[in-house]
Design a protein around this motif. Sequence first.
Motif, PDB file in Angstrom:
ATOM      1  N   ALA A 101       0.829  -1.213   0.000  1.00 45.31           N
ATOM      2  CA  ALA A 101       0.000   0.000   0.000  1.00 45.31           C
ATOM      3  C   ALA A 101       0.859   1.257   0.000  1.00 45.31           C
ATOM      4  O   ALA A 101       0.595   2.219  -0.731  1.00 45.31           O
ATOM      5  CB  ALA A 101      -0.927  -0.014   1.220  1.00 45.31           C
ATOM      6  N   LEU A 102       1.914   1.267   0.802  1.00 45.38           N
ATOM      7  CA  LEU A 102       2.768   2.457   0.891  1.00 45.38           C
ATOM      8  C   LEU A 102       3.589   2.672  -0.371  1.00 45.38           C
ATOM      9  O   LEU A 102       3.990   3.806  -0.667  1.00 45.38           O
ATOM     10  CB  LEU A 102       3.693   2.338   2.112  1.00 45.38           C
ATOM     11  CG  LEU A 102       2.978   2.318   3.468  1.00 45.38           C
ATOM     12  CD1 LEU A 102       3.980   2.145   4.598  1.00 45.38           C
ATOM     13  CD2 LEU A 102       2.160   3.597   3.672  1.00 45.38           C
ATOM     14  N   VAL A 103       3.827   1.611  -1.145  1.00 44.24           N
ATOM     15  CA  VAL A 103       4.569   1.753  -2.401  1.00 44.24           C
ATOM     16  C   VAL A 103       3.784   2.589  -3.410  1.00 44.24           C
ATOM     17  O   VAL A 103       4.368   3.156  -4.338  1.00 44.24           O
ATOM     18  CB  VAL A 103       4.905   0.351  -2.965  1.00 44.24           C
ATOM     19  CG1 VAL A 103       5.287   0.406  -4.431  1.00 44.24           C
ATOM     20  CG2 VAL A 103       6.031  -0.276  -2.171  1.00 44.24           C
ATOM     21  N   GLN A 104       2.478   2.716  -3.226  1.00 48.45           N
ATOM     22  CA  GLN A 104       1.661   3.531  -4.139  1.00 48.45           C
ATOM     23  C   GLN A 104       1.891   5.032  -3.957  1.00 48.45           C
ATOM     24  O   GLN A 104       1.508   5.831  -4.818  1.00 48.45           O
ATOM     25  CB  GLN A 104       0.172   3.235  -3.899  1.00 48.45           C
ATOM     26  CG  GLN A 104      -0.213   1.786  -4.044  1.00 48.45           C
ATOM     27  CD  GLN A 104      -0.026   1.279  -5.451  1.00 48.45           C
ATOM     28  OE1 GLN A 104      -0.470   1.892  -6.413  1.00 48.45           O
ATOM     29  NE2 GLN A 104       0.637   0.141  -5.582  1.00 48.45           N
ATOM     30  N   LEU A 105       2.532   5.415  -2.853  1.00 51.00           N
ATOM     31  CA  LEU A 105       2.641   6.837  -2.529  1.00 51.00           C
ATOM     32  C   LEU A 105       3.384   7.674  -3.568  1.00 51.00           C
ATOM     33  O   LEU A 105       2.963   8.811  -3.853  1.00 51.00           O
ATOM     34  CB  LEU A 105       3.289   7.013  -1.152  1.00 51.00           C
ATOM     35  CG  LEU A 105       2.390   6.673   0.045  1.00 51.00           C
ATOM     36  CD1 LEU A 105       3.166   6.751   1.343  1.00 51.00           C
ATOM     37  CD2 LEU A 105       1.191   7.618   0.083  1.00 51.00           C
ATOM     38  N   PRO A 106       4.492   7.205  -4.163  1.00 51.34           N
ATOM     39  CA  PRO A 106       5.166   8.059  -5.154  1.00 51.34           C
ATOM     40  C   PRO A 106       4.255   8.483  -6.302  1.00 51.34           C
ATOM     41  O   PRO A 106       4.310   9.641  -6.745  1.00 51.34           O
ATOM     42  CB  PRO A 106       6.323   7.173  -5.639  1.00 51.34           C
ATOM     43  CG  PRO A 106       6.623   6.290  -4.473  1.00 51.34           C
ATOM     44  CD  PRO A 106       5.290   6.000  -3.858  1.00 51.34           C
ATOM     45  N   ALA A 107       3.425   7.575  -6.804  1.00 51.08           N
ATOM     46  CA  ALA A 107       2.507   7.939  -7.884  1.00 51.08           C
ATOM     47  C   ALA A 107       1.448   8.926  -7.391  1.00 51.08           C
ATOM     48  O   ALA A 107       1.082   9.871  -8.101  1.00 51.08           O
ATOM     49  CB  ALA A 107       1.847   6.685  -8.455  1.00 51.08           C
ATOM     50  N   ILE A 108       0.935   8.704  -6.176  1.00 56.88           N
ATOM     51  CA  ILE A 108      -0.051   9.628  -5.602  1.00 56.88           C
ATOM     52  C   ILE A 108       0.581  11.003  -5.418  1.00 56.88           C
ATOM     53  O   ILE A 108      -0.013  12.043  -5.773  1.00 56.88           O
ATOM     54  CB  ILE A 108      -0.565   9.088  -4.256  1.00 56.88           C
ATOM     55  CG1 ILE A 108      -1.218   7.723  -4.439  1.00 56.88           C
ATOM     56  CG2 ILE A 108      -1.534  10.066  -3.612  1.00 56.88           C
ATOM     57  CD1 ILE A 108      -1.524   7.006  -3.138  1.00 56.88           C
ATOM     58  N   TRP A 109       1.786  11.042  -4.861  1.00 57.73           N
ATOM     59  CA  TRP A 109       2.467  12.318  -4.651  1.00 57.73           C
ATOM     60  C   TRP A 109       2.783  13.011  -5.970  1.00 57.73           C
ATOM     61  O   TRP A 109       2.768  14.238  -6.046  1.00 57.73           O
ATOM     62  CB  TRP A 109       3.755  12.081  -3.861  1.00 57.73           C
ATOM     63  CG  TRP A 109       3.516  11.774  -2.414  1.00 57.73           C
ATOM     64  CD1 TRP A 109       2.388  12.035  -1.697  1.00 57.73           C
ATOM     65  CD2 TRP A 109       4.416  11.136  -1.508  1.00 57.73           C
ATOM     66  NE1 TRP A 109       2.529  11.610  -0.395  1.00 57.73           N
ATOM     67  CE2 TRP A 109       3.762  11.055  -0.245  1.00 57.73           C
ATOM     68  CE3 TRP A 109       5.703  10.634  -1.638  1.00 57.73           C
ATOM     69  CZ2 TRP A 109       4.372  10.492   0.865  1.00 57.73           C
ATOM     70  CZ3 TRP A 109       6.311  10.056  -0.520  1.00 57.73           C
ATOM     71  CH2 TRP A 109       5.655   9.991   0.715  1.00 57.73           C
ATOM     72  N   LEU A 110       3.078  12.238  -7.027  1.00 57.99           N
ATOM     73  CA  LEU A 110       3.348  12.863  -8.324  1.00 57.99           C
ATOM     74  C   LEU A 110       2.113  13.612  -8.818  1.00 57.99           C
ATOM     75  O   LEU A 110       2.223  14.740  -9.317  1.00 57.99           O
ATOM     76  CB  LEU A 110       3.766  11.800  -9.334  1.00 57.99           C
ATOM     77  CG  LEU A 110       4.267  12.334 -10.691  1.00 57.99           C
ATOM     78  CD1 LEU A 110       5.367  11.449 -11.246  1.00 57.99           C
ATOM     79  CD2 LEU A 110       3.129  12.425 -11.708  1.00 57.99           C
ATOM     80  N   LEU A 111       0.939  13.001  -8.687  1.00 56.25           N
ATOM     81  CA  LEU A 111      -0.284  13.696  -9.090  1.00 56.25           C
ATOM     82  C   LEU A 111      -0.540  14.902  -8.194  1.00 56.25           C
ATOM     83  O   LEU A 111      -1.055  15.935  -8.652  1.00 56.25           O
ATOM     84  CB  LEU A 111      -1.464  12.733  -9.053  1.00 56.25           C
ATOM     85  CG  LEU A 111      -1.415  11.605 -10.095  1.00 56.25           C
ATOM     86  CD1 LEU A 111      -2.605  10.677  -9.926  1.00 56.25           C
ATOM     87  CD2 LEU A 111      -1.385  12.173 -11.504  1.00 56.25           C
ATOM     88  N   GLY A 112      -0.173  14.792  -6.913  1.00 58.64           N
ATOM     89  CA  GLY A 112      -0.247  15.962  -6.042  1.00 58.64           C
ATOM     90  C   GLY A 112       0.700  17.048  -6.503  1.00 58.64           C
ATOM     91  O   GLY A 112       0.365  18.244  -6.471  1.00 58.64           O
ATOM     92  N   GLY A 113       1.912  16.664  -6.950  1.00 58.45           N
ATOM     93  CA  GLY A 113       2.866  17.637  -7.471  1.00 58.45           C
ATOM     94  C   GLY A 113       2.351  18.323  -8.714  1.00 58.45           C
ATOM     95  O   GLY A 113       2.553  19.544  -8.899  1.00 58.45           O
ATOM     96  N   VAL A 114       1.684  17.587  -9.599  1.00 61.29           N
ATOM     97  CA  VAL A 114       1.079  18.196 -10.787  1.00 61.29           C
ATOM     98  C   VAL A 114       0.048  19.238 -10.375  1.00 61.29           C
ATOM     99  O   VAL A 114      -0.023  20.339 -10.952  1.00 61.29           O
ATOM    100  CB  VAL A 114       0.430  17.109 -11.665  1.00 61.29           C
ATOM    101  CG1 VAL A 114      -0.414  17.735 -12.779  1.00 61.29           C
ATOM    102  CG2 VAL A 114       1.493  16.206 -12.276  1.00 61.29           C
ATOM    103  N   THR A 115      -0.746  18.909  -9.360  1.00 64.39           N
ATOM    104  CA  THR A 115      -1.772  19.852  -8.885  1.00 64.39           C
ATOM    105  C   THR A 115      -1.130  21.104  -8.297  1.00 64.39           C
ATOM    106  O   THR A 115      -1.593  22.231  -8.555  1.00 64.39           O
ATOM    107  CB  THR A 115      -2.651  19.173  -7.824  1.00 64.39           C
ATOM    108  OG1 THR A 115      -3.140  17.927  -8.332  1.00 64.39           O
ATOM    109  CG2 THR A 115      -3.834  20.056  -7.463  1.00 64.39           C
ATOM    110  N   VAL A 116      -0.062  20.948  -7.519  1.00 63.44           N
ATOM    111  CA  VAL A 116       0.641  22.111  -6.955  1.00 63.44           C
ATOM    112  C   VAL A 116       1.198  22.981  -8.070  1.00 63.44           C
ATOM    113  O   VAL A 116       1.111  24.221  -8.023  1.00 63.44           O
ATOM    114  CB  VAL A 116       1.773  21.651  -6.015  1.00 63.44           C
ATOM    115  CG1 VAL A 116       2.566  22.860  -5.509  1.00 63.44           C
ATOM    116  CG2 VAL A 116       1.212  20.873  -4.832  1.00 63.44           C
TER     117      VAL A 116
END
Length: 546
Positions: A447-462
Motif C-alpha cells: 500500500a505504501l509503495v503507491q505513494l510516489p505515484a499519488i504524490w506525483l499527481l499531487g505535485g502536478v496539482t501544486v
Amino acid sequence: MTSATMTTPAGARRRTGAGAGAGQLAGTWRLLRLALRRDRVMMPVWVLVLGGSFASVAGSLTSLYETAGQRAELAASMNGNSSLRAMYGPVFDDSVGGLVSWRMAAFGAVLAAVMSLIVVVRHTREEEETGRQEMLSSAMVGRRAPLTAALLAAVIANAALALVIAAGLAGSGASGAGAVALALAVAGTGVLFACTAAIAAQFTESARLAKGLTAAVVGAAFVLKAAGDSAADDGSSVLTWLSPIGWAENVRAYADERWWVLLALAAAVAVQAVLAYTLAGRRDVGMSFLATRPGPAQGRISTAFGLALRLQRGALTGWTLSFAVVGVAFGGLTGGAADLVGDNAKTREIFERMGGQAGLTDAFLAAMVSVLGMVAALYIVASVLRLHGEETAGRAEPVLAGGVGRIGWAAGHLVIAFGGAALLMAVGGLGLAVGYGHELPAVLGAALVQLPAIWLLGGVTVLLYGALPKVAVASWGVAGICLALGWLGPAVNMPQAVMDISPFTHLPKLPGGTGMEWGPVLALTAVAVVLAGAGAVALRRRDVLT
C-alpha cells in the motif's frame, strides 16, 4: 448575531434581485447559458467518460464470458458471495446486459450523483461565496433563477449521460428496454442528488461544506445499499429500499424491468426540489440556515499548519474512515478470489495484468492496493486545491497580510495533503490485511509503495495551482485519466504505451511479483518533489487572485 442564521425580511426580499414585476425566474436562461459555458469542458468529460465506461464494460464482459453457461456460473458466484453483493449488488439476469447492470448500476449512480453535486453547488453556493451572485442579483435576475439554472444544468448533464449510456449499450449489442431502463436509473439518481445538493447549499455558508454534506449523503446511501444487498440476494432488503442507489439497482434493467421505481425516483426529485425552492425563498444571498462556529483566536490555529489542519480535518477524517472500511471489505474478498474466478482464464488474465504477477491471490491484493492508490490520488488533488478555494474566496489574503508568507501558508496545506495521502494508504493497507487475515507487513508495504505515484499527481496539482491557477481544476482531469486507465485499461487490454501514461503503471506490483524495485519508486518521488517545488516557486512569484 451571525449572518449565517439570519433570514431576510419580506421587504428586503422584495428589494433584492429582480423587481416585483420581473418574476422569481427572470434571467434563468441567461444564467443557464453561462453555467453551460463555464462547464463546457468538465461536463462533456464527465458524460463521455462515465457513459462510455458502460459500453467498455459490456464489451469486456462479452469477451470474458462468451457462453450462457459461463455467465450463469458467474451470476451464481456473485449472488452466493455476500461481500461481492455488498459491493456490486445482486445479479438479476445473466445476459450481457444484466451483467453490465450488476457491475455498473450502483457505481454509475454514485458517479452521476458526484457529477450532479459538483454542478449544482458550483452554480449556487460557490457563486454566493465568491460574491459573483450578489453582483448578478443586482441586475434583472429573479430570486430563484440561480437555483433553477443550476438544477437545469444538472438535468441537461444527466440527460446527456443517459443518451450516451443507452447508445453505448446499443452499440455493444445490449440494446432494448434494459438499456433505456439502466440509463434512466443512473441519470435519475444523478438528478435526485442534484436536488440534495441544492438543499445542502441552503444550509451551509461554504461550497466546501455543501459538497461535503451532499457527499456524506451519497456515501450513506451506498452504505445502506451495501448492507441491504449483503443481507439479501434479491434486492428486497428494507435497507436497500431506503437508499436511492438501491432504487437504481432495483429498476432491474434487463430483468423484467420495474418502471415504477423510476416514478419513485421522480417523486423524490419533486419533493426535494420543492424543499430547495422553499428554503431558497427564505434566506438572503450569501446567508445560510446553519451558522458557522467561530474558531479560537489563539492556540492550535495560530500557525499556518494549525489553520490548515482545522480547515481540512473533517475531510481527512471522512476519507480515513472510508479507506478503513473499504480496505477491510477488499481484504474479505481476497480469500475467495480464486473461487470467484474459477476456471475462467480471461478473468484471471485481467487480475494478473492489474496485479502484475501469476499468483492469483497476490495479483488480487496488488490490484486492490492499486485501486486504493488511485482513489487516494483524488484526495490529494482535492486537498491541494483547497489552497485555490481559500484564495479565490478571499480568505487567503487576510492570512498573507499578516506575518505568514506564501510558502509557509501553502506548506501547511501541503503537509495535510501529502501526509494525509500517506495516512490513507497506511489505513487502507492495514484494513486490507485485517480483512484478509494474513501478510500484514507485505500488504502494508504494498500500500505504501503507491505513494510516489499519488504524490506525483499531487505535485502536478501544486504546479498547476502555483503557475496557472485559473486552470488548476484541470488536475481533476489528470487524476481522472489515471483512474480510468487503471480501472478500464486491464479489462479492455489497452496498449501498454497508453497505460504508461499513468504513474501507477510504473510502480512495482506488490505483494508478490519480482519483489521491490527501488528505481521507479525513487524516480517518481523525485519528479513529485520537483513538480511541487516548481509550483511553490511559481506561487511565490505570482499575484494573489482577487
